[in-house]
Design a protein around this motif. Structure first.
Motif, PDB file in Angstrom:
ATOM      1  N   ASP A 107       0.806  -1.230   0.000  1.00 53.64           N
ATOM      2  CA  ASP A 107       0.000   0.000   0.000  1.00 53.64           C
ATOM      3  C   ASP A 107       0.839   1.280   0.000  1.00 53.64           C
ATOM      4  OD1 ASP A 107      -2.114  -1.744   0.238  1.00 53.64           O
ATOM      5  OD2 ASP A 107      -2.343  -1.457   2.402  1.00 53.64           O
ATOM      6  N   PHE A 108       1.955   1.265   0.742  1.00 51.72           N
ATOM      7  CA  PHE A 108       2.734   2.506   0.905  1.00 51.72           C
ATOM      8  C   PHE A 108       3.861   2.590  -0.124  1.00 51.72           C
ATOM      9  CE2 PHE A 108       5.552   5.616   2.811  1.00 51.72           C
ATOM     10  CZ  PHE A 108       4.674   6.557   3.328  1.00 51.72           C
ATOM     11  N   VAL A 109       4.681   1.541  -0.191  1.00 52.51           N
ATOM     12  CA  VAL A 109       5.798   1.551  -1.158  1.00 52.51           C
ATOM     13  C   VAL A 109       5.266   1.344  -2.570  1.00 52.51           C
ATOM     14  CG1 VAL A 109       7.985   0.461  -1.814  1.00 52.51           C
ATOM     15  CG2 VAL A 109       7.410   0.733   0.614  1.00 52.51           C
ATOM     16  N   GLY A 110       4.252   0.464  -2.711  1.00 51.39           N
ATOM     17  CA  GLY A 110       3.617   0.284  -4.012  1.00 51.39           C
ATOM     18  C   GLY A 110       4.114  -0.893  -4.820  1.00 51.39           C
ATOM     19  N   VAL A 111       4.641  -1.934  -4.131  1.00 54.68           N
ATOM     20  CA  VAL A 111       5.072  -3.157  -4.825  1.00 54.68           C
ATOM     21  C   VAL A 111       4.068  -4.258  -4.496  1.00 54.68           C
ATOM     22  CG1 VAL A 111       6.897  -4.884  -5.079  1.00 54.68           C
ATOM     23  CG2 VAL A 111       7.493  -2.487  -4.674  1.00 54.68           C
ATOM     24  N   ARG A 112       3.452  -4.818  -5.526  1.00 55.47           N
ATOM     25  CA  ARG A 112       2.387  -5.812  -5.316  1.00 55.47           C
ATOM     26  C   ARG A 112       2.974  -7.202  -5.064  1.00 55.47           C
ATOM     27  NH1 ARG A 112      -1.263  -6.195 -10.074  1.00 55.47           N
ATOM     28  NH2 ARG A 112      -2.606  -7.379  -8.668  1.00 55.47           N
ATOM     29  N   CYS A 113       3.695  -7.330  -3.973  1.00 54.51           N
ATOM     30  CA  CYS A 113       4.354  -8.608  -3.661  1.00 54.51           C
ATOM     31  C   CYS A 113       3.416  -9.510  -2.870  1.00 54.51           C
ATOM     32  CB  CYS A 113       5.633  -8.358  -2.859  1.00 54.51           C
ATOM     33  SG  CYS A 113       5.329  -7.643  -1.227  1.00 54.51           S
ATOM     34  N   GLY A 114       3.788 -10.786  -2.773  1.00 51.42           N
ATOM     35  CA  GLY A 114       3.066 -11.712  -1.920  1.00 51.42           C
ATOM     36  C   GLY A 114       3.570 -11.605  -0.486  1.00 51.42           C
ATOM     37  N   ILE A 115       3.066 -12.483   0.368  1.00 54.16           N
ATOM     38  CA  ILE A 115       3.344 -12.420   1.808  1.00 54.16           C
ATOM     39  C   ILE A 115       4.638 -13.141   2.194  1.00 54.16           C
ATOM     40  CG2 ILE A 115       2.057 -14.533   2.386  1.00 54.16           C
ATOM     41  CD1 ILE A 115       1.857 -11.306   4.463  1.00 54.16           C
ATOM     42  N   MET A 116       5.229 -13.909   1.258  1.00 57.99           N
ATOM     43  CA  MET A 116       6.332 -14.812   1.610  1.00 57.99           C
ATOM     44  C   MET A 116       7.484 -14.118   2.334  1.00 57.99           C
ATOM     45  SD  MET A 116       8.793 -17.153  -0.812  1.00 57.99           S
ATOM     46  CE  MET A 116       9.409 -15.810  -1.814  1.00 57.99           C
TER      47      MET A 116
END
Length: 351
Positions: free
Chosen positions: A136-145
């Motif tokens: 949400d803040f940095v803006g990288v749509r990564c997974g939770i791993m």
């Protein structure tokens, strides 16, 4: 107060964490070191970058500082009253090598703040807040791993995570006379981040084509119905990679490291041919590694287009690496670097 937050390596399960898949990461003994103390205003300094920043209210800067600022913002959104602090950040984690220095920083910052201010935050909640910071803040749509691995890992174990349910369990890594290494290729192609988001979109389109809500509902028979050849390949990687994670889990439980190595190679070729996130330099290293029988397996790790390879090796590897390194230098003009990988506990406070 001093906190150490580890990087992570992923044994297998690549590009599955944002596809409701299975992953098998572990934390490594390379750390982001965070020193924190109360202050009148927020002051952050990075020893690696030799840069600092001061602020009163958390606002986005589109710089490295957002991993810290975002954690302040997210903790406040979750009801934690974060007061100003001075923070010094140092690290022996190589940046851009696919070892998740960003998640190490986010989780480490959150843990340092919670320890200093005596917030009651369990490690799972901390990982979820750090994940929100990145997305949400940095803006990288990564997974939770990455955030889970940094927060929850246990020494001498891998962390099996079902990213759909977020359930996890510890898997003993009994390596005996084998060792895990990371080889940093020394290259990072610029298309990494744009292609990462493109792959995510292609996976979403593949699910739409099949009218499925999750890859957990997709079979190999389903994939044959996809008309678009690119979407078919993307789906094929996700479904077969999930199977490889489960097979690796069984092989580890049976102490069959030869089989684990086989699955690592299979993972690499799927990432190369089906997901198309490898590159010439990485493929060169993989083919050289395959020439040696005591290299049980290897694959590209991380987002792709450069970065690192994880290798499972029986016995001595340094002399083999010297030969491979020289061949690589002659071809590409770059020297790869070798990192011996020891497992670590998740984020911890120095005593």
């Amino acid at each position: 107060m001093v906190v150490y937050s580890p990087g992570r390596a992923n044994l297998i399960g690549e590009h599955t964490d944002y596809n409701d898949g299975f992953v098998l990461p572990f934390a490594i003994k390379r750390y982001v070191k965070i020193e924190i103390e109360p202050s009148k205003k927020f002051k952050i300094f990075s020893h690696q970058l030799k840069k600092g920043i001061e602020f009163d209210t958390p606002t986005k800067t589109n710089s490295w500082a957002d991993y810290v600022i975002g954690m302040v913002q997210k903790l406040r959104e979750h009801g934690y009253e974060v007061k100003p602090f001075t923070m010094n950040i140092d690290s022996d984690l190589p940046m851009g090598a696919g070892l998740s220095s960003s998640a190490a920083l986010e989780v480490g910052v959150g843990y340092a703040i919670s320890q200093m201010m005596e917030f009651e935050i369990d490690r799972e909640e901390l990982a979820k807040i750090a994940h929100e910071c990145e997305v949400d803040f940095v803006g990288v749509r990564c997974g939770i791993m990455d955030q889970y691995a940094v927060a929850l890992s246990k020494e001498n174990h891998a962390l099996f995570i079902d990213t759909m349910t977020r359930e996890y369990k510890y898997v003993p890594l009994r390596l005996d006379d084998t060792k895990l290494y990371l080889i940093n290729s020394g290259v990072k192609h610029e298309l990494g981040s744009s292609e990462y988001n493109k792959r995510r979109h292609e996976c979403e389109l593949a699910l739409q084509a099949l009218r499925k809500s999750s890859f957990r509902e997709v079979t190999l028979e389903d994939i044959e119905k996809i008309q678009d050849p690119v979407l078919k390949k993307r789906a094929l990687h996700v479904v077969t990679e999930n199977e490889r994670v489960l097979k690796t889990l069984s092989a580890l439980e049976d102490d069959n490291l030869v089989l684990v190595g086989k699955y690592l190679y299979e993972s690499h070729y799927s990432l190369k041919d089906n997901y198309e996130v490898s590159c010439e330099e990485i493929d060169f290293l993989i083919e050289k590694l395959r020439e040696y029988s005591n290299v049980l397996g290897a694959r590209i790790v991380g987002a792709g287009f450069g970065g690192s390879i994880i290798a499972l090796v029986k016995g001595n590897f340094e002399s083999i690496f010297e030969k491979i390194s020289e061949a690589y230098r002659i071809k590409f003009g770059i020297l790869p670097t070798l990192l011996n990988v020891d497992t670590s506990n998740g984020v911890f406070r120095a005593l």
